[in-house]
Design an enzyme around this catalytic site. Structure first.
Site, short mmCIF file in Angstrom:
data_model
loop_
_atom_site.label_atom_id
_atom_site.label_comp_id
_atom_site.label_asym_id
_atom_site.label_seq_id
_atom_site.Cartn_x
_atom_site.Cartn_y
_atom_site.Cartn_z
N HIS A 75 42.63 38.95 51.18
CA HIS A 75 44.04 38.84 51.21
C HIS A 75 44.53 40.22 51.79
O HIS A 75 43.97 41.13 51.70
CB HIS A 75 43.99 38.86 49.75
CG HIS A 75 43.74 40.02 48.60
ND1 HIS A 75 43.89 41.21 48.90
CD2 HIS A 75 43.01 39.33 47.37
CE1 HIS A 75 43.26 41.99 47.89
NE2 HIS A 75 42.60 40.73 47.34
N HIS A 91 43.20 43.47 50.73
CA HIS A 91 41.95 44.10 51.87
C HIS A 91 42.45 44.72 53.38
O HIS A 91 42.14 45.58 53.60
CB HIS A 91 40.87 43.15 52.23
CG HIS A 91 40.39 42.17 50.70
ND1 HIS A 91 40.37 41.17 50.16
CD2 HIS A 91 39.96 43.49 49.74
CE1 HIS A 91 39.97 41.14 49.40
NE2 HIS A 91 39.02 42.63 48.96
N GLY A 112 40.51 51.08 47.13
CA GLY A 112 41.41 50.37 46.69
C GLY A 112 41.43 51.03 46.00
O GLY A 112 41.04 51.35 44.73
N GLN A 170 36.13 51.98 39.56
CA GLN A 170 35.48 52.15 40.54
C GLN A 170 35.49 53.06 41.40
O GLN A 170 34.71 53.93 41.96
CB GLN A 170 35.29 50.76 41.43
CG GLN A 170 34.54 50.15 42.38
CD GLN A 170 34.99 49.11 43.06
OE1 GLN A 170 33.95 47.92 42.42
NE2 GLN A 170 35.44 48.87 44.01
P1 AMP Z 1 37.07 42.97 46.20
O1 AMP Z 1 36.92 42.58 47.45
O2 AMP Z 1 37.48 43.18 45.18
O3 AMP Z 1 35.22 44.50 45.73
O4 AMP Z 1 37.72 44.68 46.60
C1 AMP Z 1 37.30 44.63 48.17
C2 AMP Z 1 38.33 46.60 48.23
O5 AMP Z 1 39.34 45.77 48.52
C3 AMP Z 1 38.00 47.16 47.04
O6 AMP Z 1 37.36 48.99 47.46
C4 AMP Z 1 39.05 47.22 45.95
O7 AMP Z 1 40.00 48.36 45.63
C5 AMP Z 1 40.49 46.96 47.11
N1 AMP Z 1 41.42 45.84 46.70
C6 AMP Z 1 41.36 44.89 45.90
N2 AMP Z 1 42.66 44.61 45.75
C7 AMP Z 1 43.22 44.92 46.54
C8 AMP Z 1 44.77 45.64 46.70
N3 AMP Z 1 45.86 44.57 45.77
N4 AMP Z 1 45.07 46.53 47.03
C9 AMP Z 1 44.43 47.20 47.39
N5 AMP Z 1 43.44 47.70 47.86
C10 AMP Z 1 42.65 46.64 47.14
#
Ligand code: AMP
Length: 284
Positions: free
Chosen positions: A34, A37, A149, A155
């Site tokens: 989204h 990311h 993020g 995390q």
């Molecule tokens: P994930 O695919 O959920 O493992 O997330 C990958 C990275 O994207 C992680 O560092 C998350 O913290 C970051 N992330 C997920 N959601 C958001 C968001 N809404 N805004 C900014 N970064 C995000």
């Protein structure tokens, strides 16, 4: 954008190009991308010569097998999105590449208190899995800058601790990017598409509850305001794991606030079977 599906391919590619200091920015993800990311990719592009992203749905970090089975996958769309955002190399490893010796009898990381509180408490083993995959990805990519993020606040703290534990302090810099939100305030998340249509509207109450804490918390006892925020969620039908205020650096829970300490309000709650998390830093 070059796509590498094997550690070896990525390794050879990086060897050939001989990137120097401050040249590699890395954005690890589990896919189902989204705009949140992509904001990490944007940040990485501004500060690095090349940006490497990864997609790997890490089996060892899912404490709930159902959650793993239902984790959304949209690989073709993700590839286009990463390419559009300017990612240079996309690494899509297999489970065998990340865990060449299988997923049993793996390393254990001493995360101490962090594993007993908030996400650590409610998702036993989750952060061990996060550390396993991150150590392996960092070993393979060896970035100068890592982009994470704030959405996954705990995390970020765990990964900073991991970097210390595995001796990469000073070698890999952690960059924490702000949480991107939908227009109604809901933090963007890959899991949002699993929300039932009626629940999607309710989901914004999470950020409203956090904003309520942020805007109304005064020095002194934090309990009453947390209870009011909790009530907002309960009334909308959430099942709450936690709604807490904690020190912004250590995550020690804060019941009495001096009005100065950097604290963060964090929440994890379910709407039906979908578990959502979010947080807001209070005094910045
Ligand atoms: P994930 O695919 O959920 O493992 O997330 C990958 C990275 O994207 C992680 O560092 C998350 O913290 C970051 N992330 C997920 N959601 C958001 C968001 N809404 N805004 C900014 N970064 C995000």
């Amino acid at each position: 954008m070059i796509i590498c599906k094997k550690q070896r391919e990525l390794h050879d590619l990086l060897e050939k190009k001989k990137f120097g200091q401050d040249e590699i920015g890395f954005v690890p993800t589990m896919g189902a991308l989204h705009t949140g990311h992509l904001s990490l990719v944007d940040a990485a592009k501004k500060q690095n010569k090349i940006v490497i992203c990864s997609i790997f749905v890490n089996p060892t970090q899912f404490n709930d097998p159902e959650d793993f089975k239902k984790y959304p996958i949209s690989l073709e769309k993700d590839i286009l999105m990463f390419e559009g955002a300017g990612c240079d190399i996309l690494f899509i490893p297999s489970v065998e590449d990340i865990y060449p010796n299988g997923t049993n009898d793996l390393a254990h990381y001493d995360l101490g208190f962090l594993e007993t509180v908030l996400e650590g408490k409610f998702r036993p083993g989750h952060f061990q899995g996060v550390c396993l995959v991150m150590e392996r990805l960092l070993e393979i990519v060896l970035p100068n800058n890592l982009y994470l993020g704030q959405k996954d606040y705990q995390q970020c703290i765990v990964i900073k601790k991991l970097i210390e534990l595995i001796g990469l302090n000073g070698r890999v810099e952690v960059n924490i990017c702000p949480t991107l939100r939908e227009d109604d305030g809901l933090a963007m998340s890959s899991r949002n598409i699993r929300l039932l249509p009626g629940d999607r509207k309710k989901a914004a109450t999470i950020s409203a509850a956090l904003r309520y804490i942020k805007e109304n918390l005064k020095a002194g006892d934090t309990k009453q305001i947390k209870n009011e925020a909790k009530e907002m969620l309960l009334q909308r039908g959430f099942r709450i794991d936690y709604i807490e205020t904690a020190d912004g650096d250590t995550l020690n829970l804060v019941d009495k606030w001096d009005g100065k300490q950097k604290i963060v309000a964090l929440v994890a709650a379910f709407l039906n079977k979908v578990r959502l998390i979010d947080n807001m830093v209070i005094n910045t």
